[in-house]
Design a protein around this motif. Structure first.
Motif, PDB file in Angstrom:
ATOM      1  N   THR A  20       0.812  -1.211  -0.131  1.00 62.24           N
ATOM      2  CA  THR A  20      -0.001  -0.036   0.023  1.00 62.24           C
ATOM      3  C   THR A  20       0.866   1.420   0.004  1.00 62.24           C
ATOM      4  OG1 THR A  20      -0.356  -0.056   2.377  1.00 62.24           O
ATOM      5  CG2 THR A  20      -2.011  -1.038   1.124  1.00 62.24           C
ATOM      6  N   PHE A  21       2.089   1.137   0.837  1.00 64.06           N
ATOM      7  CA  PHE A  21       2.841   2.422   0.661  1.00 64.06           C
ATOM      8  C   PHE A  21       3.407   2.833  -0.756  1.00 64.06           C
ATOM      9  CE2 PHE A  21       6.973   4.512   0.664  1.00 64.06           C
ATOM     10  CZ  PHE A  21       6.848   5.528   1.414  1.00 64.06           C
ATOM     11  N   GLU A  22       3.762   1.522  -1.319  1.00 67.65           N
ATOM     12  CA  GLU A  22       4.185   1.695  -2.700  1.00 67.65           C
ATOM     13  C   GLU A  22       3.107   2.096  -3.666  1.00 67.65           C
ATOM     14  OE1 GLU A  22       6.232  -1.857  -4.295  1.00 67.65           O
ATOM     15  OE2 GLU A  22       7.691  -1.778  -2.804  1.00 67.65           O
ATOM     16  N   ASP A  36       9.509   8.320  -4.755  1.00 69.60           N
ATOM     17  CA  ASP A  36      10.360   8.946  -3.979  1.00 69.60           C
ATOM     18  C   ASP A  36      10.609   8.566  -2.688  1.00 69.60           C
ATOM     19  OD1 ASP A  36       8.067  10.197  -2.851  1.00 69.60           O
ATOM     20  OD2 ASP A  36       8.761  12.318  -3.155  1.00 69.60           O
ATOM     21  N   GLY A  37       9.819   7.460  -2.377  1.00 69.99           N
ATOM     22  CA  GLY A  37       9.961   6.931  -0.944  1.00 69.99           C
ATOM     23  C   GLY A  37       9.283   7.709   0.272  1.00 69.99           C
ATOM     24  N   ARG A  38       8.379   8.595   0.069  1.00 71.33           N
ATOM     25  CA  ARG A  38       7.657   9.453   0.844  1.00 71.33           C
ATOM     26  C   ARG A  38       6.253   9.637   0.071  1.00 71.33           C
ATOM     27  NH1 ARG A  38      10.814  15.024   1.092  1.00 71.33           N
ATOM     28  NH2 ARG A  38      10.319  15.586  -0.941  1.00 71.33           N
ATOM     29  N   ILE A  39       5.365   9.911   1.121  1.00 71.66           N
ATOM     30  CA  ILE A  39       3.978  10.305   0.624  1.00 71.66           C
ATOM     31  C   ILE A  39       3.576  11.795   0.807  1.00 71.66           C
ATOM     32  CG2 ILE A  39       1.496   9.811   1.188  1.00 71.66           C
ATOM     33  CD1 ILE A  39       2.244   6.832   2.062  1.00 71.66           C
ATOM     34  N   GLY A  81       8.665  15.538  11.194  1.00 70.00           N
ATOM     35  CA  GLY A  81       8.262  17.083  10.837  1.00 70.00           C
ATOM     36  C   GLY A  81       8.473  17.486   9.498  1.00 70.00           C
ATOM     37  N   ASP A  82       8.915  16.584   8.344  1.00 72.13           N
ATOM     38  CA  ASP A  82       9.214  17.088   7.165  1.00 72.13           C
ATOM     39  C   ASP A  82       8.086  17.334   6.126  1.00 72.13           C
ATOM     40  OD1 ASP A  82       8.753  14.534   6.570  1.00 72.13           O
ATOM     41  OD2 ASP A  82      10.455  14.065   5.420  1.00 72.13           O
ATOM     42  N   GLY A  83       6.951  17.179   6.909  1.00 74.52           N
ATOM     43  CA  GLY A  83       5.673  17.409   5.790  1.00 74.52           C
ATOM     44  C   GLY A  83       5.265  16.098   4.690  1.00 74.52           C
ATOM     45  N   PHE A  84       6.117  15.085   5.226  1.00 74.26           N
ATOM     46  CA  PHE A  84       5.776  13.968   4.251  1.00 74.26           C
ATOM     47  C   PHE A  84       5.741  12.872   5.079  1.00 74.26           C
ATOM     48  CE2 PHE A  84       8.079  16.892   1.447  1.00 74.26           C
ATOM     49  CZ  PHE A  84       7.312  16.797   0.223  1.00 74.26           C
ATOM     50  N   ILE A  85       5.065  11.506   4.702  1.00 76.04           N
ATOM     51  CA  ILE A  85       5.062  10.552   5.423  1.00 76.04           C
ATOM     52  C   ILE A  85       5.999   9.418   4.577  1.00 76.04           C
ATOM     53  CG2 ILE A  85       3.905   8.473   6.132  1.00 76.04           C
ATOM     54  CD1 ILE A  85       1.392  10.255   6.232  1.00 76.04           C
ATOM     55  N   ASN A  86       7.236   9.255   5.385  1.00 73.16           N
ATOM     56  CA  ASN A  86       8.230   8.198   4.749  1.00 73.16           C
ATOM     57  C   ASN A  86       7.768   6.719   5.275  1.00 73.16           C
ATOM     58  OD1 ASN A  86       9.329   7.343   7.347  1.00 73.16           O
ATOM     59  ND2 ASN A  86      10.534   9.199   7.284  1.00 73.16           N
ATOM     60  N   CYS A  87       8.454   5.624   4.661  1.00 72.34           N
ATOM     61  CA  CYS A  87       7.961   4.549   4.893  1.00 72.34           C
ATOM     62  C   CYS A  87       7.910   3.811   6.118  1.00 72.34           C
ATOM     63  CB  CYS A  87       8.974   3.444   3.911  1.00 72.34           C
ATOM     64  SG  CYS A  87       8.344   1.756   3.956  1.00 72.34           S
ATOM     65  N   LYS A  88       9.036   4.281   6.930  1.00 70.01           N
ATOM     66  CA  LYS A  88       9.091   4.011   8.383  1.00 70.01           C
ATOM     67  C   LYS A  88       7.764   4.626   9.045  1.00 70.01           C
ATOM     68  CE  LYS A  88      12.220   4.360  12.205  1.00 70.01           C
ATOM     69  NZ  LYS A  88      13.552   5.062  12.723  1.00 70.01           N
ATOM     70  N   TYR A  93       5.071   5.296   7.823  1.00 62.69           N
ATOM     71  CA  TYR A  93       3.694   5.131   7.440  1.00 62.69           C
ATOM     72  C   TYR A  93       3.642   3.555   7.982  1.00 62.69           C
ATOM     73  CZ  TYR A  93       0.269   2.748   4.228  1.00 62.69           C
ATOM     74  OH  TYR A  93      -0.779   2.298   3.300  1.00 62.69           O
ATOM     75  N   CYS A  94       4.610   2.633   8.140  1.00 61.44           N
ATOM     76  CA  CYS A  94       4.703   1.525   8.584  1.00 61.44           C
ATOM     77  C   CYS A  94       4.096   1.431  10.012  1.00 61.44           C
ATOM     78  CB  CYS A  94       6.123   0.741   8.312  1.00 61.44           C
ATOM     79  SG  CYS A  94       6.366   0.261   6.474  1.00 61.44           S
TER      80      CYS A  94
END
Length: 176
Positions: free
Chosen positions: A40-42, A49-52, A84-91, A93-94
């Motif tokens: 689902t992350f993918e 780019d590895g982030r949502i 706090g970078d404004g994106f959800i990375n894989c870690k 999200y998981c």
């Protein structure tokens, strides 16, 4: 080259999942669920780019039938965005999704325990007598109301409530 990048990213996602689980003390997820979270992350991470991003989150929510506002999307990102970078990375999200699965498992266990507690004879079904006994503590509930609860829950009309009927009933919602 694109498939090689995808394989490397998939390997990185698996490593991050394992590191997250071991560092944060989360119980291991069932491998199928872990794979489902990765997949689902993918899917949500359309540009790979590895982030949502906020836009990817809105699109994913829309595909699920939701119509989030910009503020809703900001709140969803903020809820999971640990760095706090404004994106959800894989870690991130998981971690968020693992928490959701754990909560669902706990709720399911609580409902199973409640059903087993009400099922005094342990036959896997609730009878009207078992339901009546369980609801006796509340003197405000009449026999007629108990009968209505029972008839509502007994979807197949066999005179017994099985576990599936129990969790899908207004009775379950009323009690728990």
């Amino acid at each position: 080259m694109a498939s090689n990048l995808k394989r490397r990213r998939h390997s990185r996602i698996k490593r991050e999942m394992k590191n997250k689980n071991s560092k944060q003390g989360h119980s291991e997820l069932i491998p199928d669920i872990e794979k489902e979270i990765e997949d689902t992350f993918e899917l949500i991470d359309e540009d790979g780019d590895g982030r949502i991003s906020k836009q990817e989150m809105v699109k994913a929510a829309s595909l699920l039938g939701f119509n989030p506002t910009s503020e809703d999307a900001d709140a969803m990102i903020k809820m999971a965005d640990a760095d706090g970078d404004g994106f959800i990375n894989c870690k991130e999200y998981c971690a968020m999704m693992s928490q959701n699965y754990t909560t669902k498992d706990q709720e399911k266990q609580a409902l199973q325990k409640a059903f087993q507690t009400l099922d005094k004879d342990g036959d896997g079904f609730l009878s009207t007598d078992e339901l009546r006994t369980a609801l006796q503590f509340n003197s405000d509930i009449t026999d007629d109301e108990i009968d209505i609860f029972f008839m509502d829950a007994d979807k197949n009309g066999d005179g017994l409530i099985d576990y599936t009927e129990f969790i899908e009933s207004t009775l379950c919602v009323s009690l728990f």
